[in-house]
Design an enzyme around this catalytic site. Structure first.
Site, PDB file in Angstrom:
ATOM      1  N   ASP A  98       0.806  -1.164  -0.059  1.00  0.00           N
ATOM      2  CA  ASP A  98       0.000  -0.023   0.133  1.00  0.00           C
ATOM      3  C   ASP A  98       0.859   1.248   0.000  1.00  0.00           C
ATOM      4  OD1 ASP A  98       1.111  -0.223   2.617  1.00  0.00           O
ATOM      5  OD2 ASP A  98      -0.906  -0.830   3.580  1.00  0.00           O
ATOM      6  N   GLU A 120       0.120  -8.838  -1.468  1.00  0.00           N
ATOM      7  CA  GLU A 120      -0.481  -8.439  -0.245  1.00  0.00           C
ATOM      8  C   GLU A 120      -1.648  -7.673  -0.364  1.00  0.00           C
ATOM      9  OE1 GLU A 120       1.040  -5.656   2.899  1.00  0.00           O
ATOM     10  OE2 GLU A 120       1.775  -7.369   3.819  1.00  0.00           O
ATOM     11  N   GLU A 134      -2.384   4.895   2.960  1.00  0.00           N
ATOM     12  CA  GLU A 134      -2.262   3.546   2.745  1.00  0.00           C
ATOM     13  C   GLU A 134      -3.441   2.874   2.379  1.00  0.00           C
ATOM     14  OE1 GLU A 134      -0.678   4.998   5.294  1.00  0.00           O
ATOM     15  OE2 GLU A 134       1.539   4.452   4.749  1.00  0.00           O
ATOM     16  N   HIS A 209       6.073   5.318  13.385  1.00  0.00           N
ATOM     17  CA  HIS A 209       6.221   6.170  12.489  1.00  0.00           C
ATOM     18  C   HIS A 209       5.071   6.710  11.475  1.00  0.00           C
ATOM     19  CE1 HIS A 209       5.698   2.266  10.179  1.00  0.00           C
ATOM     20  NE2 HIS A 209       5.685   3.172   9.173  1.00  0.00           N
TER      21      HIS A 209
HETATM   22  C1  UD1 Z   1       6.224   4.937   3.950  1.00  0.00           C
HETATM   23  C2  UD1 Z   1       4.992   4.353   3.415  1.00  0.00           C
HETATM   24  C3  UD1 Z   1       4.549   3.455   4.724  1.00  0.00           C
HETATM   25  C4  UD1 Z   1       5.254   2.565   5.369  1.00  0.00           C
HETATM   26  C5  UD1 Z   1       6.761   3.437   5.629  1.00  0.00           C
HETATM   27  C6  UD1 Z   1       7.736   2.358   6.113  1.00  0.00           C
HETATM   28  C7  UD1 Z   1       3.887   5.599   1.844  1.00  0.00           C
HETATM   29  C8  UD1 Z   1       2.582   6.317   1.690  1.00  0.00           C
HETATM   30  N1  UD1 Z   1       3.856   5.179   2.954  1.00  0.00           N
HETATM   31  O1  UD1 Z   1       6.049   6.025   5.003  1.00  0.00           O
HETATM   32  O2  UD1 Z   1       3.244   2.848   4.313  1.00  0.00           O
HETATM   33  O3  UD1 Z   1       5.007   2.131   6.420  1.00  0.00           O
HETATM   34  O4  UD1 Z   1       7.130   4.292   4.527  1.00  0.00           O
HETATM   35  O5  UD1 Z   1       8.751   2.974   6.737  1.00  0.00           O
HETATM   36  O6  UD1 Z   1       4.314   5.300   0.853  1.00  0.00           O
HETATM   37  N2  UD1 Z   1      13.679   8.714   5.337  1.00  0.00           N
HETATM   38  C9  UD1 Z   1      15.116   8.547   5.246  1.00  0.00           C
HETATM   39  N3  UD1 Z   1      15.674   7.576   4.737  1.00  0.00           N
HETATM   40  C10 UD1 Z   1      15.040   6.450   4.557  1.00  0.00           C
HETATM   41  C11 UD1 Z   1      13.724   6.620   4.520  1.00  0.00           C
HETATM   42  C12 UD1 Z   1      13.207   7.491   4.836  1.00  0.00           C
HETATM   43  O7  UD1 Z   1      15.813   9.752   5.625  1.00  0.00           O
HETATM   44  O8  UD1 Z   1      15.701   5.405   4.273  1.00  0.00           O
HETATM   45  C13 UD1 Z   1      12.942  10.117   5.713  1.00  0.00           C
HETATM   46  C14 UD1 Z   1      12.776  11.052   4.725  1.00  0.00           C
HETATM   47  O9  UD1 Z   1      13.150  12.451   5.251  1.00  0.00           O
HETATM   48  C15 UD1 Z   1      11.561  10.959   4.128  1.00  0.00           C
HETATM   49  C16 UD1 Z   1      10.879  10.479   5.308  1.00  0.00           C
HETATM   50  O10 UD1 Z   1      11.741   9.420   6.228  1.00  0.00           O
HETATM   51  O11 UD1 Z   1      11.018  12.011   3.549  1.00  0.00           O
HETATM   52  C17 UD1 Z   1       9.679   9.601   5.065  1.00  0.00           C
HETATM   53  O12 UD1 Z   1       9.609   8.570   4.320  1.00  0.00           O
HETATM   54  P1  UD1 Z   1       8.383   8.126   3.366  1.00  0.00           P
HETATM   55  O13 UD1 Z   1       8.808   7.205   2.452  1.00  0.00           O
HETATM   56  O14 UD1 Z   1       7.863   9.487   2.679  1.00  0.00           O
HETATM   57  O15 UD1 Z   1       7.569   7.509   4.484  1.00  0.00           O
HETATM   58  P2  UD1 Z   1       6.100   7.354   4.853  1.00  0.00           P
HETATM   59  O16 UD1 Z   1       5.125   7.939   3.651  1.00  0.00           O
HETATM   60  O17 UD1 Z   1       5.831   8.369   6.184  1.00  0.00           O
HETATM   61  N1  UDP Z   2      12.053  -3.102  10.416  1.00  0.00           N
HETATM   62  C1  UDP Z   2      13.428  -3.225  10.569  1.00  0.00           C
HETATM   63  N2  UDP Z   2      14.026  -2.294  11.224  1.00  0.00           N
HETATM   64  C2  UDP Z   2      13.574  -1.374  12.053  1.00  0.00           C
HETATM   65  C3  UDP Z   2      12.142  -1.238  11.803  1.00  0.00           C
HETATM   66  C4  UDP Z   2      11.364  -2.036  11.206  1.00  0.00           C
HETATM   67  O1  UDP Z   2      14.013  -3.912   9.920  1.00  0.00           O
HETATM   68  O2  UDP Z   2      14.117  -0.542  12.682  1.00  0.00           O
HETATM   69  C5  UDP Z   2      11.377  -4.222   9.753  1.00  0.00           C
HETATM   70  C6  UDP Z   2      10.192  -4.760  10.485  1.00  0.00           C
HETATM   71  O3  UDP Z   2      10.672  -6.030  11.057  1.00  0.00           O
HETATM   72  C7  UDP Z   2       9.356  -5.254   9.275  1.00  0.00           C
HETATM   73  C8  UDP Z   2       9.273  -4.013   8.484  1.00  0.00           C
HETATM   74  O4  UDP Z   2      10.713  -3.206   8.738  1.00  0.00           O
HETATM   75  O5  UDP Z   2       9.921  -6.264   8.557  1.00  0.00           O
HETATM   76  C9  UDP Z   2       8.189  -2.925   8.885  1.00  0.00           C
HETATM   77  O6  UDP Z   2       8.495  -1.888   8.251  1.00  0.00           O
HETATM   78  P1  UDP Z   2       7.648  -0.372   8.832  1.00  0.00           P
HETATM   79  O7  UDP Z   2       7.202  -0.682  10.250  1.00  0.00           O
HETATM   80  O8  UDP Z   2       8.830   0.713   8.611  1.00  0.00           O
HETATM   81  O9  UDP Z   2       6.529  -0.207   7.949  1.00  0.00           O
HETATM   82  P2  UDP Z   2       5.161  -0.750   7.744  1.00  0.00           P
HETATM   83  O10 UDP Z   2       4.961  -2.401   7.950  1.00  0.00           O
HETATM   84  O11 UDP Z   2       4.386  -0.284   8.920  1.00  0.00           O
HETATM   85  O12 UDP Z   2       4.577  -0.582   6.361  1.00  0.00           O
END
Ligand code: UD1
Ligand code: UDP
Length: 375
Positions: A98, A120, A134, A209
């Site tokens: 999602d 999924e 999502e 998060h």
């Molecule tokens: C996204 C997903 C969410 C998932 C989450 C997992 C969407 C809409 N949401 O969340 O479903 O649960 O990822 O973590 O796609 N950032 C870094 N380094 C990284 C990753 C992120 O610096 O490797 C920071 C960046 O500033 C980025 C922010 O985190 O802008 C948020 O990342 P983003 O992918 O936009 O996260 P979410 O939309 O919150």
């Molecule tokens: N995870 C990880 N390290 C972390 C936090 C989460 O490897 O510090 C793993 C977790 O075990 C799971 C996945 O990342 O497999 C979940 O990711 P997240 O919670 O960011 O996203 P969501 O599942 O809510 O979309």
């Protein structure tokens, strides 16, 4: 017969973790020759997962920008996917879950008239704003796809209720497949901070998060954590902090003076899956952790108002704790003080599959597109 070429697209930590078993299963299947495309919606968190599993994507759109908006992610993935679909002309594109990567890549496949499979599929809360965005992303994917790989029977029913077009297969969740690769009894944490934690105490794993929790949710959850620590001197928390700056800021503000909350950098997935097993329980708004922790015998308190994984609540492996201070505090205290209730949750059966979802999905793709390629 020419090989069948599925294009697997993912871009965040969770969808990478759950698509990697499918990358492996496709590579192992004699009829399939997969192409892997990373969107790079996440940067370090994605490259860490790829490195740990030794997966080198054929393409990486590398779209991440700090503080990216949903519009940024969606437009950049849509634009990046078009030339890849044009060049590769895959038999089928496969997206996961999602995320905005999944929706945008799915839309790009639809524009390219490429069949689309959704891994999924069918998870729903019924509230389009929770989780946000999502729930909307996966609902839209339900209409874009012709193949839906639903983890559970409930997910299938959700798709039938939506009148989703195409075929639905109940496969289990690939999240359970991953544990075969990661969980080891003698695992040594690669992150030094984890090696310093005393797991003979009751250590609670905390993660949070979600975008919809960034306003009032996080401060309320963190206030509950402080009360739990105050009331239970033998309890500690380990909190891998998401790199989203909004999360990191609030975590720092809440716990700067709280040594019993071990704030650590995002944990690599091998450390993470072994960390779950060493903790007493999990408090999280994560989706993936709700699926993994039950397989590792750890109860989950879900820090959300609703969950799309009601199977876990019904199986008794997870409890919906909400996002307000009092409900989070009370749910945790009940579990910390009632060993019988804890034992029931810890021993309940995981409802998300048998760890062979990826082989099933690869087999279905081979059969479905093998017949088309023969014709
Ligand atoms: C996204 C997903 C969410 C998932 C989450 C997992 C969407 C809409 N949401 O969340 O479903 O649960 O990822 O973590 O796609 N950032 C870094 N380094 C990284 C990753 C992120 O610096 O490797 C920071 C960046 O500033 C980025 C922010 O985190 O802008 C948020 O990342 P983003 O992918 O936009 O996260 P979410 O939309 O919150
Ligand atoms: N995870 C990880 N390290 C972390 C936090 C989460 O490897 O510090 C793993 C977790 O075990 C799971 C996945 O990342 O497999 C979940 O990711 P997240 O919670 O960011 O996203 P969501 O599942 O809510 O979309």
């Amino acid at each position: 017969m020419k090989p069948i070429r599925p294009l697997l697209v993912f871009g965040t930590r969770p969808d990478a973790i759950k698509m990697i078993p499918l990358v492996f299963a496709c590579r192992e299947h004699p009829l399939l020759s997969p192409i892997v495309c990373a969107s790079g919606q996440h940067r370090e968190m994605l490259s860490g997962v790829l490195e740990h599993f030794g997966v080198q994507p054929d393409y990486n759109l590398d779209i991440m920008q700090p503080g990216q908006s949903l519009t940024d992610i969606t437009t950049r993935v849509l634009q990046g996917m078009a030339p890849i679909l044009e060049k590769e002309r895959p038999d089928v594109a496969l997206v996961h879950g999602d995320t905005s990567t999944a929706l945008a890549a799915g839309l790009a496949a639809f524009y390219a008239r490429c069949p689309l499979g959704h891994v999924e599929a069918g998870l729903r809360t019924g509230n389009l704003y929770s989780p946000f965005p999502e729930e909307m992303n996966r609902t839209l994917l339900g209409n874009l796809c012709s193949l839906h790989f639903a983890p559970t029977g409930r997910n299938r029913e959700n798709l039938l209720r939506q009148n989703a077009p195409g075929e639905i297969f109940v496969t289990g969740n690939t999240a359970i497949d991953v544990l075969r690769y990661t969980v080891k009894e003698d695992h040594r944490f690669s992150q030094g901070a984890l090696r310093e934690i005393d797991f003979s105490r009751r250590v609670i794993l905390l993660t949070a998060h979600r975008r919809e929790n960034l306003g009032q949710g996080l401060p309320a959850i963190f206030a509950a954590v402080r009360r739990i620590l105050n009331d239970c001197p033998d309890v500690e928390f380990v909190f891998p902090v998401h790199p989203n700056p909004a999360v990191a800021r609030q975590a720092e503000a809440a716990f700067a003076d709280t040594p019993r909350v071990h704030r650590v950098a995002p944990v690599d997935v091998f450390d993470m899956h072994n960390l779950i097993g060493r903790c007493h329980m999990v408090m999280t708004d994560s989706g993936g952790l709700q699926e993994e922790a039950p397989s590792l015998g750890r109860p989950v308190l879900v820090l959300r108002k609703e969950t799309e994984r009601m199977e876990a609540i019904e199986a008794g492996t997870a409890l919906l704790a909400g996002t307000d201070e009092q409900s989070v505090y009370e749910s945790a205290m009940r579990l910390l003080h009632d060993p019988a209730a804890y034992g029931r949750m810890a021993h309940a059966q995981n409802p998300f599959g048998d760890g062979h979802a990826a082989e099933r999905i690869a087999g279905i793709i081979a059969q479905r597109f093998g017949e088309e390629n023969k014709a």
